[in-house]
Design a protein around this motif. Structure first.
Motif, PDB file in Angstrom:
ATOM      1  N   GLU A 293       0.842  -1.194   0.000  1.00 32.96           N
ATOM      2  CA  GLU A 293       0.000   0.000   0.000  1.00 32.96           C
ATOM      3  C   GLU A 293       0.878   1.245   0.000  1.00 32.96           C
ATOM      4  OE1 GLU A 293      -3.596   2.067   2.602  1.00 32.96           O
ATOM      5  OE2 GLU A 293      -2.737   0.141   3.223  1.00 32.96           O
ATOM      6  N   GLY A 294       0.570   2.171  -0.873  1.00 32.84           N
ATOM      7  CA  GLY A 294       1.338   3.414  -0.961  1.00 32.84           C
ATOM      8  C   GLY A 294       2.555   3.319  -1.862  1.00 32.84           C
ATOM      9  N   ALA A 295       2.860   2.119  -2.405  1.00 33.76           N
ATOM     10  CA  ALA A 295       4.070   1.969  -3.227  1.00 33.76           C
ATOM     11  C   ALA A 295       3.991   2.826  -4.483  1.00 33.76           C
ATOM     12  CB  ALA A 295       4.281   0.505  -3.584  1.00 33.76           C
ATOM     13  N   ARG A 296       2.832   2.845  -5.127  1.00 29.96           N
ATOM     14  CA  ARG A 296       2.696   3.641  -6.345  1.00 29.96           C
ATOM     15  C   ARG A 296       2.877   5.127  -6.051  1.00 29.96           C
ATOM     16  NH1 ARG A 296       1.048   1.237 -10.973  1.00 29.96           N
ATOM     17  NH2 ARG A 296       0.265  -0.897 -10.812  1.00 29.96           N
ATOM     18  N   GLU A 297       2.294   5.578  -4.952  1.00 30.41           N
ATOM     19  CA  GLU A 297       2.430   6.992  -4.620  1.00 30.41           C
ATOM     20  C   GLU A 297       3.879   7.342  -4.308  1.00 30.41           C
ATOM     21  OE1 GLU A 297       0.732  10.345  -1.465  1.00 30.41           O
ATOM     22  OE2 GLU A 297      -0.127   8.325  -1.505  1.00 30.41           O
ATOM     23  N   ARG A 298       4.575   6.485  -3.552  1.00 28.41           N
ATOM     24  CA  ARG A 298       5.976   6.765  -3.221  1.00 28.41           C
ATOM     25  C   ARG A 298       6.841   6.772  -4.480  1.00 28.41           C
ATOM     26  NH1 ARG A 298       4.420   3.617   1.242  1.00 28.41           N
ATOM     27  NH2 ARG A 298       5.086   1.673   0.251  1.00 28.41           N
ATOM     28  N   LEU A 299       6.612   5.787  -5.352  1.00 32.42           N
ATOM     29  CA  LEU A 299       7.378   5.754  -6.598  1.00 32.42           C
ATOM     30  C   LEU A 299       7.039   6.967  -7.454  1.00 32.42           C
ATOM     31  CD1 LEU A 299       9.313   4.219  -8.492  1.00 32.42           C
ATOM     32  CD2 LEU A 299       7.313   3.010  -9.403  1.00 32.42           C
ATOM     33  N   GLY A 300       5.756   7.323  -7.494  1.00 34.71           N
ATOM     34  CA  GLY A 300       5.341   8.473  -8.293  1.00 34.71           C
ATOM     35  C   GLY A 300       5.978   9.766  -7.824  1.00 34.71           C
ATOM     36  N   LEU A 301       6.046   9.958  -6.512  1.00 35.27           N
ATOM     37  CA  LEU A 301       6.671  11.172  -5.972  1.00 35.27           C
ATOM     38  C   LEU A 301       8.152  11.217  -6.314  1.00 35.27           C
ATOM     39  CD1 LEU A 301       4.918  11.290  -2.476  1.00 35.27           C
ATOM     40  CD2 LEU A 301       4.632  12.947  -4.347  1.00 35.27           C
ATOM     41  N   ALA A 302       8.823  10.067  -6.212  1.00 33.83           N
ATOM     42  CA  ALA A 302      10.255  10.022  -6.519  1.00 33.83           C
ATOM     43  C   ALA A 302      10.506  10.294  -7.995  1.00 33.83           C
ATOM     44  CB  ALA A 302      10.827   8.661  -6.118  1.00 33.83           C
ATOM     45  N   GLN A 303       9.693   9.696  -8.868  1.00 29.39           N
ATOM     46  CA  GLN A 303       9.884   9.910 -10.300  1.00 29.39           C
ATOM     47  C   GLN A 303       9.515  11.328 -10.708  1.00 29.39           C
ATOM     48  OE1 GLN A 303       7.618   6.617 -11.961  1.00 29.39           O
ATOM     49  NE2 GLN A 303       9.426   5.294 -12.017  1.00 29.39           N
ATOM     50  N   ALA A 304       8.479  11.891 -10.090  1.00 31.02           N
ATOM     51  CA  ALA A 304       8.096  13.265 -10.402  1.00 31.02           C
ATOM     52  C   ALA A 304       9.188  14.248  -9.977  1.00 31.02           C
ATOM     53  CB  ALA A 304       6.780  13.613  -9.730  1.00 31.02           C
ATOM     54  N   ALA A 305       9.786  14.023  -8.810  1.00 29.38           N
ATOM     55  CA  ALA A 305      10.860  14.905  -8.341  1.00 29.38           C
ATOM     56  C   ALA A 305      12.064  14.830  -9.274  1.00 29.38           C
ATOM     57  CB  ALA A 305      11.262  14.529  -6.919  1.00 29.38           C
ATOM     58  N   LEU A 306      12.393  13.613  -9.710  1.00 30.71           N
ATOM     59  CA  LEU A 306      13.522  13.450 -10.622  1.00 30.71           C
ATOM     60  C   LEU A 306      13.241  14.102 -11.967  1.00 30.71           C
ATOM     61  CD1 LEU A 306      16.219  12.254 -11.555  1.00 30.71           C
ATOM     62  CD2 LEU A 306      14.991  10.128 -12.078  1.00 30.71           C
ATOM     63  N   LEU A 307      12.066  13.816 -12.542  1.00 33.84           N
ATOM     64  CA  LEU A 307      11.758  14.359 -13.863  1.00 33.84           C
ATOM     65  C   LEU A 307      11.646  15.877 -13.818  1.00 33.84           C
ATOM     66  CD1 LEU A 307      11.283  13.773 -16.784  1.00 33.84           C
ATOM     67  CD2 LEU A 307       8.888  13.261 -16.293  1.00 33.84           C
ATOM     68  N   SER A 308      11.112  16.407 -12.731  1.00 35.77           N
ATOM     69  CA  SER A 308      11.025  17.855 -12.598  1.00 35.77           C
ATOM     70  C   SER A 308      12.422  18.480 -12.564  1.00 35.77           C
ATOM     71  CB  SER A 308      10.255  18.221 -11.329  1.00 35.77           C
ATOM     72  OG  SER A 308      10.137  19.621 -11.199  1.00 35.77           O
ATOM     73  N   ALA A 309      13.360  17.820 -11.895  1.00 34.15           N
ATOM     74  CA  ALA A 309      14.740  18.319 -11.882  1.00 34.15           C
ATOM     75  C   ALA A 309      15.351  18.278 -13.280  1.00 34.15           C
ATOM     76  CB  ALA A 309      15.587  17.489 -10.912  1.00 34.15           C
ATOM     77  N   LEU A 310      14.984  17.271 -14.062  1.00 35.96           N
ATOM     78  CA  LEU A 310      15.555  17.111 -15.401  1.00 35.96           C
ATOM     79  C   LEU A 310      14.968  18.086 -16.412  1.00 35.96           C
ATOM     80  CD1 LEU A 310      15.675  13.205 -15.669  1.00 35.96           C
ATOM     81  CD2 LEU A 310      17.623  14.751 -15.400  1.00 35.96           C
ATOM     82  N   VAL A 311      13.671  18.380 -16.305  1.00 37.37           N
ATOM     83  CA  VAL A 311      13.032  19.161 -17.369  1.00 37.37           C
ATOM     84  C   VAL A 311      12.461  20.496 -16.914  1.00 37.37           C
ATOM     85  CG1 VAL A 311      12.466  17.036 -18.611  1.00 37.37           C
ATOM     86  CG2 VAL A 311      10.739  18.080 -17.130  1.00 37.37           C
ATOM     87  N   ALA A 312      12.404  20.738 -15.606  1.00 35.55           N
ATOM     88  CA  ALA A 312      11.804  21.985 -15.125  1.00 35.55           C
ATOM     89  C   ALA A 312      12.738  22.796 -14.240  1.00 35.55           C
ATOM     90  CB  ALA A 312      10.501  21.688 -14.370  1.00 35.55           C
ATOM     91  N   GLY A 313      13.965  22.322 -14.069  1.00 36.07           N
ATOM     92  CA  GLY A 313      14.953  23.102 -13.326  1.00 36.07           C
ATOM     93  C   GLY A 313      14.783  23.125 -11.832  1.00 36.07           C
ATOM     94  N   THR A 314      13.994  22.222 -11.252  1.00 37.64           N
ATOM     95  CA  THR A 314      13.849  22.166  -9.802  1.00 37.64           C
ATOM     96  C   THR A 314      15.093  21.507  -9.188  1.00 37.64           C
ATOM     97  OG1 THR A 314      12.607  20.102 -10.019  1.00 37.64           O
ATOM     98  CG2 THR A 314      11.336  22.138  -9.889  1.00 37.64           C
ATOM     99  N   PRO A 315      15.281  21.601  -7.874  1.00 41.77           N
ATOM    100  CA  PRO A 315      16.499  21.058  -7.266  1.00 41.77           C
ATOM    101  C   PRO A 315      16.683  19.559  -7.497  1.00 41.77           C
ATOM    102  CG  PRO A 315      15.383  22.538  -5.746  1.00 41.77           C
ATOM    103  CD  PRO A 315      14.453  22.343  -6.907  1.00 41.77           C
ATOM    104  N   VAL A 316      17.926  19.135  -7.570  1.00 40.30           N
ATOM    105  CA  VAL A 316      18.263  17.721  -7.747  1.00 40.30           C
ATOM    106  C   VAL A 316      17.865  16.964  -6.483  1.00 40.30           C
ATOM    107  CG1 VAL A 316      20.170  16.081  -7.997  1.00 40.30           C
ATOM    108  CG2 VAL A 316      20.160  18.217  -9.319  1.00 40.30           C
ATOM    109  N   PRO A 317      17.090  15.883  -6.598  1.00 38.15           N
ATOM    110  CA  PRO A 317      16.708  15.104  -5.409  1.00 38.15           C
ATOM    111  C   PRO A 317      17.936  14.541  -4.705  1.00 38.15           C
ATOM    112  CG  PRO A 317      15.357  14.489  -7.299  1.00 38.15           C
ATOM    113  CD  PRO A 317      16.464  15.351  -7.818  1.00 38.15           C
TER     114      PRO A 317
END
Length: 427
Positions: A293-317
């Motif tokens: 339970e919650g695995a998809r949400e945790r993975l989603g948050l991690a992937q969103a943070a990474l992709l945002s750093a790659l394409v939107a200039g947010t801080p590197v996780p």
């Protein structure tokens, strides 16, 4: 089932050459580039000659946190049926992140990004694979991807990750030896160890491709000749099993027909005989488990943070190599520029030599939220808003180009006259 043999990636730019090349047993086509109701004539002719056609998907994102999109699966299934394919293939990767699962803006990578080799990410991947398998009319095989960076806290080697995926889902494998070579140079992975850990009986076929090294980083370009070290890995795999098929990938800077034939001959020398295509496997009893339970949400948050750093200039996780992510950011921007240039050649024509630099600058504040066609339109609007091109006539041409394509349907005569009038006012 009989093996595939030696094949080549079918692309429109080399369609005629592929039809003429001797000894081509099968071809692979990018699934998203084929409309099930309008199969290209070249592929139809190849099929009539007995050449097998396999659709190769790039947009499912089975390694992502979201469940597979039903519409994408239905289209892939229809493509497989239209081509009479014995199997379909996709990638162990994520290509988008964000959205409702993480209550954040949806982001598109426009690229195949690696998933974390953790047990929780594997649980999510296995569930997604089972959803895809149930929706497809033929067996599914998944490809290992090339990467410029590693995830922190990984728990499994690449070989063990793939072996457990097969064990738990019965999915087949598409092993890309060029990607193993890439990950050796970029992440320090041991390709021989990965091959030793693989369930070789699950291999459906093998990819071979070229790349280039720049500043100590290997770029899997599919636009350069296959290097000897990739062919050596093909020999290493062939010493362990007779793969059912081997395919040469080439996506850009296509060489003369004779060079393609020579590369196919080099592949045949390394794998003179291919084995039988494996039947679809079954998940082994007792190892199928649902993601926590919650695995998809945790993975989603991690992937969103990474992709945002790659394409939107947010801080590197935390835990990631910042220098490597900067290289990936630049690679993603250049890929976007290249794809948009192919889809909309008018844009680089209007901008000339400054096109790539202007596009890369555009990507720093404009993440891709849709597909490449939307990206081309958004870039054109960005140019107009920033007063480019400098030449008034060129800017008017750009406005007309953008206006004629930004609506829901091609413009009629009245709309064209209106666009022409507005273009005349662009200063």
């Amino acid at each position: 089932m009989a093996g595939l043999g030696t094949g080549i990636g079918w692309r429109p730019e080399i369609a005629d050459a592929v039809e003429r090349l001797p000894g081509v047993d099968w071809v692979e086509v990018v699934a998203e580039n084929v409309c099930p109701g309008h199969v290209p004539a070249s592929l139809t002719r190849l099929r009539e000659r007995g050449v097998t056609v396999v659709p190769h998907g790039v947009s499912l994102g089975l390694g992502g946190a979201d469940r597979p999109d039903e519409a994408r699966l239905a289209r892939l299934a229809a493509t497989a049926t239209a081509l009479g394919a014995p199997l379909v293939t996709e990638h162990i990767a994520f290509v988008r992140a964000g959205g409702p699962l993480t209550a954040s803006d949806p982001l598109e990578a426009g690229h195949l990004l690696p998933v974390p080799r953790t047990r929780e990410a594997l649980d999510v991947l296995c569930e997604n694979v089972r959803v895809a398998q149930e929706a497809l009319p033929v067996p599914l095989a998944l490809e290992n991807v090339a990467a410029l960076f590693s995830w922190p806290g990984e728990e499994l080697s690449e070989g063990r990750f793939l072996a457990e995926l097969v064990e738990r889902t019965g999915v087949r494998l598409l092993i890309d030896v060029a990607n193993l070579h890439t990950n050796r140079l970029n992440r320090g992975d041991d390709p021989v160890k990965a091959l030793a850990e693989l369930p070789v009986e699950a291999i459906a076929y093998v990819h071979v491709a070229g790349g280039v090294e720049r500043d100590g980083v290997w770029h899997d370009t599919h636009a350069h000749p296959v290097p000897p070290r990739v062919l050596d890995l093909l020999s290493e795999l062939a010493a362990r099993t007779a793969p059912p098929g081997v395919l040469l990938e080439r996506d850009d800077d296509f060489p003369p027909e004779g060079e393609l034939a020579a590369e196919l001959a080099a592949i045949r020398e390394r794998v003179p005989v291919t084995g039988a295509l494996p039947e679809a496997g079954d998940a082994r009893e007792g190892v199928v488990r649902e993601a926590a339970e919650g695995a998809r949400e945790r993975l989603g948050l991690a992937q969103a943070a990474l992709l945002s750093a790659l394409v939107a200039g947010t801080p590197v996780p935390e835990g990631f190599d910042g220098a490597r992510l900067r290289l990936q950011t630049l690679a993603l921007a250049r890929k976007r520029a290249g794809v948009v240039a192919k889809l909309a050649p008018e844009l680089p024509e209007l901008l000339g030599k400054e096109y790539r630099d202007v596009f890369v600058a555009y990507t720093r504040t404009r993440p891709m939220a849709g597909g490449y066609r939307q990206d081309a339109l958004a870039f054109a609007r960005y140019l107009l808003d920033s007063g480019r091109p400098g030449d008034v006539r060129a800017r008017r041409r750009l406005y007309r180009w953008w206006a004629e394509r930004s609506g829901p349907r091609p413009p009629g005569r009245t709309a064209r006259l209106l666009h022409a009038a507005r273009a005349a006012l662009v200063a």
